[in-house]
Design a protein around this motif. Structure first.
Motif, short mmCIF file in Angstrom:
data_model
loop_
_atom_site.label_atom_id
_atom_site.label_comp_id
_atom_site.label_asym_id
_atom_site.label_seq_id
_atom_site.Cartn_x
_atom_site.Cartn_y
_atom_site.Cartn_z
N LEU A 14 16.36 -1.90 -5.00
CA LEU A 14 15.76 -3.20 -4.69
C LEU A 14 14.39 -3.37 -5.34
CD1 LEU A 14 16.48 -3.28 -0.84
CD2 LEU A 14 17.77 -4.49 -2.61
N LEU A 15 13.83 -2.29 -5.82
CA LEU A 15 12.44 -2.30 -6.27
C LEU A 15 12.33 -2.47 -7.78
CD1 LEU A 15 11.14 0.66 -4.10
CD2 LEU A 15 11.47 -1.73 -3.46
N GLU A 16 11.23 -3.07 -8.20
CA GLU A 16 10.98 -3.24 -9.63
C GLU A 16 10.72 -1.89 -10.29
OE1 GLU A 16 7.79 -5.94 -10.26
OE2 GLU A 16 8.80 -7.65 -9.31
N ALA A 21 8.15 3.52 -10.93
CA ALA A 21 7.53 4.51 -11.82
C ALA A 21 6.21 5.02 -11.29
CB ALA A 21 7.32 3.89 -13.21
N ASN A 22 5.63 4.31 -10.34
CA ASN A 22 4.33 4.71 -9.78
C ASN A 22 4.47 5.46 -8.45
OD1 ASN A 22 1.46 4.68 -9.98
ND2 ASN A 22 1.37 3.07 -8.42
N ILE A 23 5.72 5.72 -8.02
CA ILE A 23 5.95 6.42 -6.75
C ILE A 23 5.62 7.90 -6.90
CG2 ILE A 23 7.70 7.15 -5.09
CD1 ILE A 23 9.12 4.50 -5.55
N ARG A 24 4.94 8.43 -5.89
CA ARG A 24 4.66 9.86 -5.85
C ARG A 24 5.43 10.56 -4.73
NH1 ARG A 24 3.88 13.79 -9.21
NH2 ARG A 24 2.77 15.56 -8.33
N SER A 66 10.66 -6.60 -0.35
CA SER A 66 9.74 -6.13 -1.40
C SER A 66 8.69 -5.24 -0.75
CB SER A 66 9.05 -7.32 -2.08
OG SER A 66 10.01 -8.15 -2.71
N PRO A 67 8.24 -4.22 -1.44
CA PRO A 67 7.29 -3.28 -0.84
C PRO A 67 6.08 -3.98 -0.22
CG PRO A 67 8.01 -2.49 -2.97
CD PRO A 67 8.56 -3.88 -2.84
N LYS A 68 5.78 -3.60 1.01
CA LYS A 68 4.65 -4.17 1.73
C LYS A 68 3.71 -3.05 2.14
CE LYS A 68 3.51 -7.18 5.67
NZ LYS A 68 4.08 -7.99 6.79
N LYS A 69 2.43 -3.25 1.92
CA LYS A 69 1.45 -2.20 2.23
C LYS A 69 1.35 -1.93 3.72
CE LYS A 69 -1.90 -2.11 -1.56
NZ LYS A 69 -3.30 -2.37 -1.96
#
Length: 556
Positions: A14-16, A21-24, A66-69
């Motif tokens: 579901l994610l862009e 690519a920025n996931i740790r 969508s990812p939410k902080k």
């Protein structure tokens, strides 16, 4: 593990791509495996998914596509996560603090109430002054392990899985005492309604639900206090993981033991008979087992063996597999993504860049303050830091001298004596003990020093650089002194310039002395008016004024 492995978990589709690519760090959980928490490389924390019972920690119960902080966790330097069945969620920071949120009908958030937790709240009751190194969740209860090897538990207690009785649920964190009171625990795990702890000597204790023999103690009676698995006596266990009602244990020799429920073949014994005591599992080709995994959500078992072979057994895609079968993938997460139901992770997925291999530098960084591998505790003003004698000896002359080998005759002569070493170490049995008490420097500074020995990096606030320089001078750590000088140069102000100047003279650090002097000349009036200048010793004050006069500062 890389992004290629992460793509096996559908929720991330579901994610862009740019965000992925920025996931740790990432973890997938929930009754349908459709909720996820993400930590990016810049230490921001995000959530995505169904948000059952507010388990995403975003302040509401709305679905998040969508990812939410999760603002309460951003910049908190998250180390790991754990989750329950409700689900409720725990987050552990690198600073040893625990946050909780989500389902809370059984006090599983440890905040004394049963109010649904929509945002992460610090678990403080009885843990405020503790440094937590590991967390675990069962269906509706939670465990936390301190750096001193103590276990705290809270939440649902219908089977005694928290501690002491089954009279009521535990509202806040409570230390698990009884048979664990004098034990140092290094590992914890939870089944759905059971708890397991491993000591530093490789002993295993279990408590809570035992109707399927999941405690491995030889009967099927629930236990309200930790009971030792005596059938494992003489075997050093390094890790135990718990499924819904079964368990896997790994010895230091790479031997695997299983016990508990077996209705889906999750014990791997080629039969479906429950066993209430540990049974050795002979892996295919008799390979040495390196790691194991399962989840309190399910009845699956997974193991990695020598040669990086992955084996799975138990409930796999609805099928019951009673004998381990080879899985043609490269990690435990891949096996769970392919076969487990629900498709949830047993622990957070830590990503590295594509093609990146774990270097010796990364291994050393990860080993610092690692309770599970250390062979020495340095306790600074009551706070424990877990280190390795070999690393300290290799990296620091001070420790090399301290841990030098002595003859049997010398050791015998020193036995029973107590010594004070010049830098205020208090050592019982003269360095033959596994605990050293230190009182000369502050905890933050000494921890930064020890971490520097593992990482070559100084992780400390600039205002503490002077104390670290003092330590570096005492221990003759010249490279560390240079690091301190750079920190002090960057942190120089009108208020501290003369103090840093005085320190530089005291330790004969010419580079810092000249830098501070030049700074002071540029801000002469302001520096002279500071309290530090007024309190400067007479000799240093005269030296400063003489040098300033020589530079023509006082000419009309």
């Amino acid at each position: 593990m890389s992004l290629r492995n992460l793509q096996k978990w559908p929720i991330f589709s579901l994610l862009e791509r740019k965000f992925v690519a920025n996931i740790r760090i990432a973890i997938v959980y929930g009754n349908l495996g459709n909720e996820a928490l993400i930590v990016t490389k810049d230490k921001m924390v995000y959530a995505v998914g169904n948000n059952t019972n507010g388990c995403l920690g975003t302040g509401d119960t709305d679905n998040i596509q969508s990812p939410k902080k999760i603002k309460a966790l951003c910049d908190k330097d998250i180390k790991t996560f754990a989750y329950g069945k409700g689900p409720h969620v725990l987050a552990l920071t690198m600073d040893g603090q625990v946050y909780s949120w989500g389902h809370n009908s059984y006090y599983e958030l440890g905040n004394g109430s049963t109010v649904l937790g929509l945002t992460p709240i610090l678990v403080e009751a009885n843990l405020k002054d503790k440094f937590i190194v590991a967390i675990a969740c069962g269906g509706h209860h939670s465990l936390a392990l301190t750096d001193e090897g103590m276990v705290y538990a809270w939440g649902r207690n219908n089977c005694g899985q928290v501690d002491g009785s089954i009279d009521g649920n535990q509202r806040i964190a409570k230390r698990v005492n009884y048979t664990l009171a004098d034990k140092k625990i290094v590992s914890i795990s939870c089944g759905h309604s059971s708890s397991i702890a491993v000591t530093n000597k490789g002993e295993v204790y279990g408590w809570g639900c035992n109707t399927a023999g999941e405690l491995g103690i030889g009967n099927c009676i629930n236990q309200t206090v930790p009971c030792k698995i005596t059938q494992l006596s003489g075997i050093v266990i390094t890790k135990v993981v718990c499924g819904y009602s079964h368990a896997l244990a790994l010895s230091n020799n790479g031997v695997l033991y299983t016990w508990g429920a077996n209705s889906h073949g999750q014990l791997g014994l080629n039969v479906k008979m429950t066993t209430n005591y540990p049974v050795k599992l002979d892996m295919p080709k008799m390979e040495k087992v390196l790691d194991i995994a399962t989840s309190h959500y399910s009845h699956i078992s997974v193991a990695t063996t020598a040669g990086n072979h992955i084996f799975v057994w138990g409930q796999c895609l609805g099928l019951s597999i009673a004998t381990p079968i080879l899985f043609p993938e490269c990690c435990l997460h891949d096996a769970l993504a392919s076969f487990a139901w629900p498709r949830v992770m047993h622990q957070p997925f830590v990503l590295r860049d594509e093609g990146e291999e774990t270097s010796i530098t990364d291994c050393l960084k990860g080993a610092f303050d690692d309770l599970t591998t250390s062979d020495l505790i340095i306790r600074v003003r009551g706070k424990a830091i877990h280190v390795h004698k070999a690393v300290l000896k290799i990296r620091c002359k001070h420790f090399r001298t301290m841990f030098q080998e002595y003859s049997a005759e010398e050791k015998q002569r020193w036995i029973g004596n107590i010594f004070y070493v010049y830098d205020c170490y208090f050592i019982n049995m003269f360095c033959f003990s596994s605990v050293i008490e230190h009182c000369q420097f502050s905890y933050d500074v000494y921890r930064a020093f020890l971490k520097y020995l593992y990482t070559d990096e100084v992780d400390l606030q600039p205002e503490s650089a002077q104390e670290l320089l003092d330590l570096a001078n005492v221990y003759s750590e010249n490279r560390l002194k240079k690091c301190c000088v750079e920190m002090m140069k960057k942190g120089i102000t009108v208020e501290n310039a003369i103090s840093l100047y005085s320190t530089a003279i005291a330790y004969n650090v010419k580079e810092l002395e000249e830098y501070c002097f030049e700074f002071a000349l540029k801000h002469m009036s302001a520096v002279i008016e500071t309290r530090n200048f007024a309190e400067l010793d007479e000799s240093t004050r005269k030296h400063f004024i003489t040098e300033a006069a020589r530079m023509g500062t006082f000419k009309r």
